[in-house]
Design an enzyme around this catalytic site. Sequence first.
Site, PDB file in Angstrom:
ATOM      1  N   GLY A 109       0.801  -1.228   0.000  1.00  0.00           N
ATOM      2  CA  GLY A 109       0.000   0.000   0.000  1.00  0.00           C
ATOM      3  C   GLY A 109       0.828   1.269   0.000  1.00  0.00           C
ATOM      4  CB  CYS A 110       4.313   2.146   0.839  1.00  0.00           C
ATOM      5  SG  CYS A 110       4.156   2.300   2.609  1.00  0.00           S
ATOM      6  CB  VAL A 111       2.766   5.655  -3.419  1.00  0.00           C
ATOM      7  CG1 VAL A 111       2.395   5.623  -4.874  1.00  0.00           C
ATOM      8  CG2 VAL A 111       1.559   5.872  -2.569  1.00  0.00           C
TER       9      VAL A 111
END
Length: 111
Positions: A109-111
């Site tokens: 979920g981290c960009v």
Amino acid sequence: MASIEVGGKSIEVDEEGYLVDRSEWTSEIGAHMAELDNCELTDAHMEVINFLREYYEEYQIAPAVRVLTKAIGKKLGKDKGNSKYLYELFPYGPAKQACKYAGLPKPTGCV
């Protein structure tokens, strides 16, 4: 594949600078990765990094920032288990940046 040089040894990293083989991690490698980002690791940083490594060993996943904040609050206290404190230590994203220095994969979920 890219690599970084630490202590005369070449360490493989992916295109974002995360370790390819997390078993190669040492605190010296973590400190070197932080230096590359113009960050000097303190005892406070290492406390979070060591917490993340223990968390990963237990759950086999790198926590997203909300989960990380809550888990740190439970283990290390409310003063450390809050976004403000964690963002002061890791301004580019506590979960993402701390996991990188801890030799762990980028959290989901981290960009």
